[in-house]
Motif scaffolding. Structure first.
Motif, PDB file in Angstrom:
ATOM      1  N   THR A 167      -5.755   8.667  -4.154  1.00 21.12           N
ATOM      2  CA  THR A 167      -6.625   8.813  -5.244  1.00 21.12           C
ATOM      3  C   THR A 167      -7.855   7.780  -5.246  1.00 21.12           C
ATOM      4  OG1 THR A 167      -5.370   6.641  -6.458  1.00 21.12           O
ATOM      5  CG2 THR A 167      -4.401   8.927  -6.566  1.00 21.12           C
ATOM      6  N   CYS A 168      -7.927   6.723  -4.463  1.00 23.24           N
ATOM      7  CA  CYS A 168      -9.081   5.814  -4.308  1.00 23.24           C
ATOM      8  C   CYS A 168      -9.803   5.861  -2.950  1.00 23.24           C
ATOM      9  CB  CYS A 168      -8.351   4.441  -4.480  1.00 23.24           C
ATOM     10  SG  CYS A 168      -7.635   3.720  -3.231  1.00 23.24           S
ATOM     11  N   LEU A 169      -9.506   6.827  -1.958  1.00 24.04           N
ATOM     12  CA  LEU A 169     -10.382   6.885  -0.987  1.00 24.04           C
ATOM     13  C   LEU A 169     -11.722   7.613  -1.372  1.00 24.04           C
ATOM     14  CD1 LEU A 169      -7.895   7.312   1.841  1.00 24.04           C
ATOM     15  CD2 LEU A 169      -9.291   5.366   1.559  1.00 24.04           C
ATOM     16  N   GLN A 170     -12.579   7.334  -0.631  1.00 26.12           N
ATOM     17  CA  GLN A 170     -13.983   8.027  -0.903  1.00 26.12           C
ATOM     18  C   GLN A 170     -14.389   8.670   0.461  1.00 26.12           C
ATOM     19  OE1 GLN A 170     -16.040   4.659  -2.725  1.00 26.12           O
ATOM     20  NE2 GLN A 170     -15.625   5.568  -4.883  1.00 26.12           N
TER      21      GLN A 170
ATOM     22  N   LYS B 283      -3.854  -1.066  -9.860  1.00 26.53           N
ATOM     23  CA  LYS B 283      -5.127  -0.259 -10.119  1.00 26.53           C
ATOM     24  C   LYS B 283      -5.850  -0.087  -9.037  1.00 26.53           C
ATOM     25  CE  LYS B 283      -9.137   0.139 -12.928  1.00 26.53           C
ATOM     26  NZ  LYS B 283     -10.158  -0.457 -13.847  1.00 26.53           N
ATOM     27  N   PRO B 284      -5.495   0.822  -7.882  1.00 24.19           N
ATOM     28  CA  PRO B 284      -5.955   0.939  -6.557  1.00 24.19           C
ATOM     29  C   PRO B 284      -7.705   1.046  -6.910  1.00 24.19           C
ATOM     30  CG  PRO B 284      -4.194   2.325  -6.763  1.00 24.19           C
ATOM     31  CD  PRO B 284      -4.467   1.738  -8.115  1.00 24.19           C
ATOM     32  N   GLN B 285      -8.493   0.048  -6.169  1.00 21.30           N
ATOM     33  CA  GLN B 285      -9.702   0.404  -6.191  1.00 21.30           C
ATOM     34  C   GLN B 285     -10.419   1.168  -5.094  1.00 21.30           C
ATOM     35  OE1 GLN B 285     -11.930  -1.841  -8.264  1.00 21.30           O
ATOM     36  NE2 GLN B 285      -9.572  -1.890  -9.059  1.00 21.30           N
ATOM     37  N   PRO B 286     -11.587   1.880  -5.709  1.00 20.52           N
ATOM     38  CA  PRO B 286     -12.317   2.704  -4.546  1.00 20.52           C
ATOM     39  C   PRO B 286     -12.607   2.119  -3.270  1.00 20.52           C
ATOM     40  CG  PRO B 286     -13.385   2.632  -6.768  1.00 20.52           C
ATOM     41  CD  PRO B 286     -12.433   1.532  -6.694  1.00 20.52           C
ATOM     42  N   ARG B 287     -12.218   2.946  -2.255  1.00 14.44           N
ATOM     43  CA  ARG B 287     -12.559   2.388  -1.092  1.00 14.44           C
ATOM     44  C   ARG B 287     -13.063   3.571   0.023  1.00 14.44           C
ATOM     45  NH1 ARG B 287      -7.190  -0.619  -0.602  1.00 14.44           N
ATOM     46  NH2 ARG B 287      -7.302  -0.229  -3.006  1.00 14.44           N
TER      47      ARG B 287
ATOM     48  N   SER C  30      -8.273  -4.742   0.713  1.00  9.59           N
ATOM     49  CA  SER C  30      -8.161  -3.550   1.452  1.00  9.59           C
ATOM     50  C   SER C  30      -6.943  -2.932   1.843  1.00  9.59           C
ATOM     51  CB  SER C  30      -9.318  -3.406   2.435  1.00  9.59           C
ATOM     52  OG  SER C  30      -8.796  -4.370   3.797  1.00  9.59           O
ATOM     53  N   GLY C  31      -5.969  -3.794   2.045  1.00  6.68           N
ATOM     54  CA  GLY C  31      -4.516  -3.469   2.360  1.00  6.68           C
ATOM     55  C   GLY C  31      -3.486  -3.502   1.072  1.00  6.68           C
TER      56      GLY C  31
ATOM     57  N   MET D  91       0.802  -1.199  -0.140  1.00  5.56           N
ATOM     58  CA  MET D  91       0.065  -0.037   0.000  1.00  5.56           C
ATOM     59  C   MET D  91       1.011   1.274  -0.079  1.00  5.56           C
ATOM     60  SD  MET D  91      -3.302   0.690   2.206  1.00  5.56           S
ATOM     61  CE  MET D  91      -2.939  -0.347   3.527  1.00  5.56           C
ATOM     62  N   SER D  92       0.408   2.269  -0.679  1.00  7.19           N
ATOM     63  CA  SER D  92       1.078   3.502  -0.746  1.00  7.19           C
ATOM     64  C   SER D  92       0.182   4.649  -0.245  1.00  7.19           C
ATOM     65  CB  SER D  92       1.803   3.856  -2.103  1.00  7.19           C
ATOM     66  OG  SER D  92       1.003   4.183  -2.664  1.00  7.19           O
ATOM     67  N   GLN D  93       0.670   5.531   0.388  1.00  6.27           N
ATOM     68  CA  GLN D  93      -0.160   6.739   0.796  1.00  6.27           C
ATOM     69  C   GLN D  93      -0.727   7.626  -0.404  1.00  6.27           C
ATOM     70  OE1 GLN D  93       0.951   8.224   4.509  1.00  6.27           O
ATOM     71  NE2 GLN D  93       0.247  10.300   4.143  1.00  6.27           N
TER      72      GLN D  93
END
Length: 189
Positions: free
Chosen positions: A84-87, A157-161, A151-152, A77-79
């Motif tokens: 870009t994917c946090l909602q 392709k970082p998925q929305p979360r 989730s970790g 995981m990268s910050q």
């Protein structure tokens, strides 16, 4: 999804722990990072750093009378990717805290094997727990949450979360997820 479907589809679950941790798990249970820090009395800045920041390496905690405990790194995981994917207004720090309040299981042996073969772990012995899903659900049904993504990880392709990434068994839209996953597999062919 209901409990019977979960158990039928995934009769076993897997967890990878640091080698040598089985005795502690037997005595204290499989603990989230935050619960482990409670047990070890870790407070202040050290606690904040472990719980709310990216861990590029494993962290060892110690307490007199307890064996040392290793808290896993968060290498996948990268910050930057998280941003870009946090909602829902979540920050990377919020996400790290959310993850550190949970213990995780793999739903398939193949996903576990992928982790065991990862560069960070392939040359190190690990403790692998295999758990009967029906037994786990019976003991912890009110605490179990399901996620459609790893989730970790933000490697591929970082998925929305967001906070709704984790849902109770009864609220988990397994049929919709299954159709979406099937459609994605079809498009990848």
């Amino acid at each position: 999804m209901n409990e019977a479907e979960l158990v039928a589809i995934y009769p076993r679950l897997w967890h990878m722990a640091e080698d040598g941790s089985w005795t502690s798990i037997q005595q204290h249970g499989l603990l989230s990072t935050s619960a482990l820090l409670d047990l070890y009395g870790v407070e202040g800045d050290q606690r904040a750093m472990i719980l709310s920041q990216h861990r590029p390496e494993c962290v060892t905690v110690a307490k007199l009378g307890l064996p040392n405990a290793v808290i896993r790194d968060q290498k996948p995981m990268s910050q930057g990717a998280l941003q870009t994917c946090l909602q829902g207004g979540l920050t990377p720090q919020d996400w790290f805290q959310l993850l550190n309040d949970k213990a995780f299981f793999w739903l398939s042996r193949e996903r576990l094997r992928g982790l065991l073969r990862a560069r960070a772990y392939r040359d190190q012995p690990q403790t692998v727990l295999t758990v009967r899903t029906d037994t786990l659900v019976a003991a912890h049904r009110d605490r179990i949450l399901l996620s459609p993504i790893n989730s970790g990880s933000t490697i591929y392709k970082p998925q929305p979360r967001g906070e709704d990434t984790f849902l109770p068994i009864a609220d988990y839209p397994f049929d919709a997820w299954k159709k979406s996953a099937h459609a994605q597999r079809q498009s990848w062919s």
